[in-house]
Design an enzyme around this catalytic site. Structure first.
Site, PDB file in Angstrom:
ATOM      1  N   HIS A  32       0.903  -1.204   0.014  1.00 61.06           N
ATOM      2  CA  HIS A  32      -0.123   0.048  -0.165  1.00 61.06           C
ATOM      3  C   HIS A  32       0.931   1.114   0.137  1.00 61.06           C
ATOM      4  CE1 HIS A  32       0.536   0.578   4.214  1.00 61.06           C
ATOM      5  NE2 HIS A  32       0.074  -0.505   4.271  1.00 61.06           N
ATOM      6  N   HIS A  69       3.985   1.633   2.172  1.00 56.04           N
ATOM      7  CA  HIS A  69       5.150   1.004   1.892  1.00 56.04           C
ATOM      8  C   HIS A  69       6.036   1.744   0.708  1.00 56.04           C
ATOM      9  CE1 HIS A  69       2.587  -2.548   3.069  1.00 56.04           C
ATOM     10  NE2 HIS A  69       3.369  -2.384   4.112  1.00 56.04           N
ATOM     11  N   CYS A 106       1.516 -10.312  20.869  1.00 59.50           N
ATOM     12  CA  CYS A 106       0.812  -9.115  19.827  1.00 59.50           C
ATOM     13  C   CYS A 106       1.087  -9.914  18.246  1.00 59.50           C
ATOM     14  CB  CYS A 106       0.874  -8.014  19.515  1.00 59.50           C
ATOM     15  SG  CYS A 106       0.124  -6.933  18.266  1.00 59.50           S
ATOM     16  N   CYS A 158       2.668  -7.583  15.835  1.00 60.01           N
ATOM     17  CA  CYS A 158       3.728  -7.151  15.781  1.00 60.01           C
ATOM     18  C   CYS A 158       4.997  -8.430  15.930  1.00 60.01           C
ATOM     19  CB  CYS A 158       3.987  -6.376  17.265  1.00 60.01           C
ATOM     20  SG  CYS A 158       3.125  -4.843  17.380  1.00 60.01           S
ATOM     21  N   CYS A 207      -3.068  -3.857  20.832  1.00 65.21           N
ATOM     22  CA  CYS A 207      -1.667  -3.211  20.789  1.00 65.21           C
ATOM     23  C   CYS A 207      -1.948  -1.829  19.965  1.00 65.21           C
ATOM     24  CB  CYS A 207      -0.901  -4.045  20.020  1.00 65.21           C
ATOM     25  SG  CYS A 207       0.247  -3.103  18.966  1.00 65.21           S
ATOM     26  N   HIS A 236      -2.017  -2.266  16.462  1.00 61.61           N
ATOM     27  CA  HIS A 236      -2.798  -3.172  15.806  1.00 61.61           C
ATOM     28  C   HIS A 236      -4.303  -3.102  16.707  1.00 61.61           C
ATOM     29  CE1 HIS A 236       1.252  -4.354  14.451  1.00 61.61           C
ATOM     30  NE2 HIS A 236       0.471  -4.369  13.386  1.00 61.61           N
ATOM     31  N   LYS A 286      -4.003   5.187  10.855  1.00 54.40           N
ATOM     32  CA  LYS A 286      -2.818   4.599  10.065  1.00 54.40           C
ATOM     33  C   LYS A 286      -3.439   3.828   9.260  1.00 54.40           C
ATOM     34  CE  LYS A 286       1.117   1.711  10.299  1.00 54.40           C
ATOM     35  NZ  LYS A 286       1.696   0.546  11.049  1.00 54.40           N
ATOM     36  N   LYS A 317      -2.762  -2.953   6.242  1.00 52.58           N
ATOM     37  CA  LYS A 317      -3.490  -3.947   5.809  1.00 52.58           C
ATOM     38  C   LYS A 317      -4.530  -4.469   6.705  1.00 52.58           C
ATOM     39  CE  LYS A 317       0.580  -5.573   4.621  1.00 52.58           C
ATOM     40  NZ  LYS A 317       1.870  -6.016   4.468  1.00 52.58           N
TER      41      LYS A 317
HETATM   42  N1  MSP Z   1       8.848  -6.312   8.029  1.00 54.66           N
HETATM   43  C1  MSP Z   1       9.042  -5.345   8.801  1.00 54.66           C
HETATM   44  C2  MSP Z   1       9.941  -4.326   8.885  1.00 54.66           C
HETATM   45  C3  MSP Z   1      11.597  -5.336   9.159  1.00 54.66           C
HETATM   46  S1  MSP Z   1      12.729  -4.263   8.678  1.00 54.66           S
HETATM   47  C4  MSP Z   1      13.996  -5.205   9.073  1.00 54.66           C
HETATM   48  C5  MSP Z   1       7.845  -4.614   9.017  1.00 54.66           C
HETATM   49  N2  MSP Z   1       7.045  -4.379   7.912  1.00 54.66           N
HETATM   50  S2  MSP Z   1       5.726  -3.784   7.501  1.00 54.66           S
HETATM   51  O1  MSP Z   1       5.231  -4.167   5.797  1.00 54.66           O
HETATM   52  O2  MSP Z   1       4.897  -3.773   8.501  1.00 54.66           O
HETATM   53  O3  MSP Z   1       6.149  -2.408   7.407  1.00 54.66           O
HETATM   54  C6  MSP Z   1       7.248  -1.735   7.341  1.00 54.66           C
HETATM   55  C7  MSP Z   1       7.329  -0.281   6.900  1.00 54.66           C
HETATM   56  O4  MSP Z   1       6.449   0.070   5.992  1.00 54.66           O
HETATM   57  C8  MSP Z   1       6.966   0.728   7.922  1.00 54.66           C
HETATM   58  O5  MSP Z   1       7.901   1.060   9.022  1.00 54.66           O
HETATM   59  C9  MSP Z   1       7.016   1.920   7.235  1.00 54.66           C
HETATM   60  O6  MSP Z   1       8.390   2.404   6.821  1.00 54.66           O
HETATM   61  C10 MSP Z   1       6.039   1.524   6.025  1.00 54.66           C
HETATM   62  N3  MSP Z   1       4.593   1.673   6.437  1.00 54.66           N
HETATM   63  C11 MSP Z   1       3.776   0.761   6.651  1.00 54.66           C
HETATM   64  N4  MSP Z   1       2.577   1.662   6.811  1.00 54.66           N
HETATM   65  C12 MSP Z   1       2.937   2.722   6.961  1.00 54.66           C
HETATM   66  C13 MSP Z   1       1.814   3.933   6.858  1.00 54.66           C
HETATM   67  N5  MSP Z   1       0.773   3.742   7.101  1.00 54.66           N
HETATM   68  N6  MSP Z   1       2.354   5.055   6.835  1.00 54.66           N
HETATM   69  C14 MSP Z   1       3.512   5.168   6.377  1.00 54.66           C
HETATM   70  N7  MSP Z   1       4.580   4.430   6.243  1.00 54.66           N
HETATM   71  C15 MSP Z   1       4.158   3.093   6.668  1.00 54.66           C
HETATM   72  O7  MSP Z   1       7.382  -3.662   9.741  1.00 54.66           O
END
Ligand code: MSP
Length: 510
Positions: A20, A23, A128, A131, A146, A149, A299, A302
């Site tokens: 999304h 990411h 959780c 997380c 959490c 979440h 926020k 997914k």
């Molecule tokens: N897999 C772990 C990270 C491991 S790094 C060694 C993880 N993945 S994640 O897919 O949940 O998301 C990672 C990153 O995506 C977040 O830290 C952030 O940089 C970005 N984002 C996910 N959702 C976001 C928003 N709603 N807004 C901005 N960035 C966000 O955590």
């Protein structure tokens, strides 16, 4: 950042759903930094990728009915495809399912175990699944969900696992943060981490029993367990650059992790402690940004189902518009709003009406009046604008090199475009020609064209495709901005005929 080598990492993304805008955002911001730093003469390596182990991915893979490997390949490819469409110029795409990565993670664990740093203990706590971590009661909301979440209630678990003590590294970490302002940036996150370090640190659980989670790297010293997904994932930052081989020495000292605020604790507490336990130097910097929130101020995630599909946005508004929106609006200390209406507004009222129109207006006029770029005879009223624009552009270009100032830098460039629009209206070169003031019209037109060239060059890290298309129109030549670049005024050659004057931001179908 004055050092000449820089290794920028994005987090690696869970593949338990489609990518999304959150990411897309971390990877776009990292790519903006990479491209801007290259223009400033810095040698750079950028990595992004996918986090393919752990309970969340396992559950989704099972639900999909696909084999694990097919699920991983398909979902990782969706992220890669998005990053390719977004023009993310990554030098390495990390996948934790990669054989070499898994091998190195096992070696690290074996070494920690051999040094008696991993101990087997029974632990009872609230877990959780969002997380994939045990949580302290005080970290949870009153209803035991959490904060990250809110739709998942933490469950009580008792398990025998392997643990790494973090407490021995707390003082050194606290001293590092206190003595190196900017190591964690912006400062508010450094303060948050310092507050976490006021209390003794609990040991970090680095394993998951296979009877609960199977998708992970088996512990080399106990086949009943897999590696905790975060230990596995964090180590990508080292395996991406070939660590522990000597080749990694080129990049590791310049490592900078770009992350969202949700993963500050894992990156600023767990990861430095893990590195200290491994006797590996800490990264040079950790740069944090806020979140995108959708309608309702939640926020985007997914699990909450309020996501914007970046591929859809790219299809409707194009890659450049999405990159521009992210760079222009991503806050680092607070959250930022995103809706398709806001993206459309940026597309129409800023990119199309201000930037796209300006280019066509000034080029078409100069084409008709002077058959291309006019003579360079610059009058004082235009010279003033030139020096003002030069200052804005060089500042903005430096701002794009650092996460906290990308937003200001992008805004600065749009301000520059606004200044050029004001100038064309005030100087009205078409009226000057009509009234016989040809020299004045030439001066105004030359400066407007040359300044627009300057702004487009500086916009390159944010919108590579549009900057290149605009520069091609202005100079009738391909621009190569993937190298050290010196901004200079008066670089546009008088007499140049324009390239293809096509609309940069076409009218949207309604
Ligand atoms: N897999 C772990 C990270 C491991 S790094 C060694 C993880 N993945 S994640 O897919 O949940 O998301 C990672 C990153 O995506 C977040 O830290 C952030 O940089 C970005 N984002 C996910 N959702 C976001 C928003 N709603 N807004 C901005 N960035 C966000 O955590």
């Amino acid at each position: 950042m004055t050092e000449l080598q820089s290794y920028i990492t994005t987090p690696i993304y869970y593949i338990n759903g489609s990518p999304h805008i959150g990411h897309a955002s971390t990877s776009v911001l990292s790519d903006v930094m990479k491209r801007a730093r290259i223009m400033h003469g810095i040698d750079i390596f950028l990595t992004t990728g996918t986090d393919e182990h752990g309970q969340k991915n396992e559950t989704k893979a099972q639900e999909s009915g696909l084999t694990i490997a097919t699920y991983q390949d398909q979902n990782s490819a969706a992220f890669k495809d998005l990053f390719d469409n977004l023009g993310i110029s990554y030098d390495f795409f990390a996948r934790t399912s990669d054989a070499r990565h898994k091998e190195v993670v096992s070696e690290v664990e074996q070494q920690l175990f051999d040094r008696n740093l991993l101990t087997r203990q029974s632990y009872e706590g609230l877990y959780c699944t969002g997380c994939e971590q045990f949580k302290k009661e005080t970290d949870l909301n009153d209803d035991q969900t959490c904060p990250d979440h809110p739709n998942l209630v933490a469950t009580r678990l008792t398990e025998v696992n392997y643990f790494l003590e973090l407490e021995p590294y707390r003082t050194a970490l606290r001293d590092k943060i206190r003595s190196e302002p900017g190591w964690i940036t912006p400062e508010s996150y450094a303060q948050y981490v310092l507050s976490l370090l006021e209390e003794p640190l609990e040991p970090l659980c680095v394993s998951r029993p296979k009877n609960r989670v199977k998708l992970g790297i088996e512990l080399p010293f106990d086949r009943d367990y897999v590696t905790f997904v975060w230990l596995d994932a964090l180590l990508n930052y080292l395996t991406n650059i070939g660590w522990p081989d000597a080749r990694s020495a080129k990049w590791w000292p310049g490592a900078e992790h770009v992350i969202g605020k949700d993963i500050v604790k894992t990156h600023c507490v767990y990861w430095p402690c893990i590195l200290m336990a491994m006797q590996v130097d800490l990264p040079r910097r950790i740069s944090v940004h806020g979140h995108w929130v959708g309608t309702g101020g939640l926020k985007m995630s997914k699990s909450l189902g309020n996501v914007i599909d970046p591929q859809q946005v790219i299809q409707t508004y194009g890659t450049s518009a999405l990159r521009y929106f992210i760079a222009r609006h991503a806050n680092v200390t607070s959250d930022s709003n995103v809706t398709t209406d806001l993206i459309e507004q940026a597309y129409t009222s800023e990119l199309a009406n201000k930037l796209g129109n300006l280019l066509l207006r000034i080029c078409k006029f100069s084409q008709n009046a002077f058959s291309g770029v006019p003579q360079r005879t610059i009058l004082p009223e235009d010279e003033k604008l030139q020096s003002e624009l030069f200052t804005i552009v060089t500042q903005a270009s430096a701002d794009l090199c650092e996460l906290p100032s990308i937003r200001t830098g992008t805004q600065g460039l749009m301000t520059a475009i606004e200044r050029l629009n004001d100038h064309i209206t005030n100087r009205a070169p078409w009226k000057l020609v009509k009234n016989g003031h040809v020299e004045s019209a030439q001066s105004a037109s030359y400066v407007l064209l040359d300044c627009l060239r300057l702004v487009l060059e500086a916009f390159y890290p944010v919108m590579p495709l549009i900057a290149q298309a605009g520069l091609k129109a202005l100079t009738n030549a391909e621009a190569n901005l993937d190298r050290h670049h010196c901004f200079a005024i008066n670089a546009l050659q008088p007499g140049t005929s324009f390239g293809d004057l096509k609309v940069l931001f076409p009218r949207l179908d309604t």
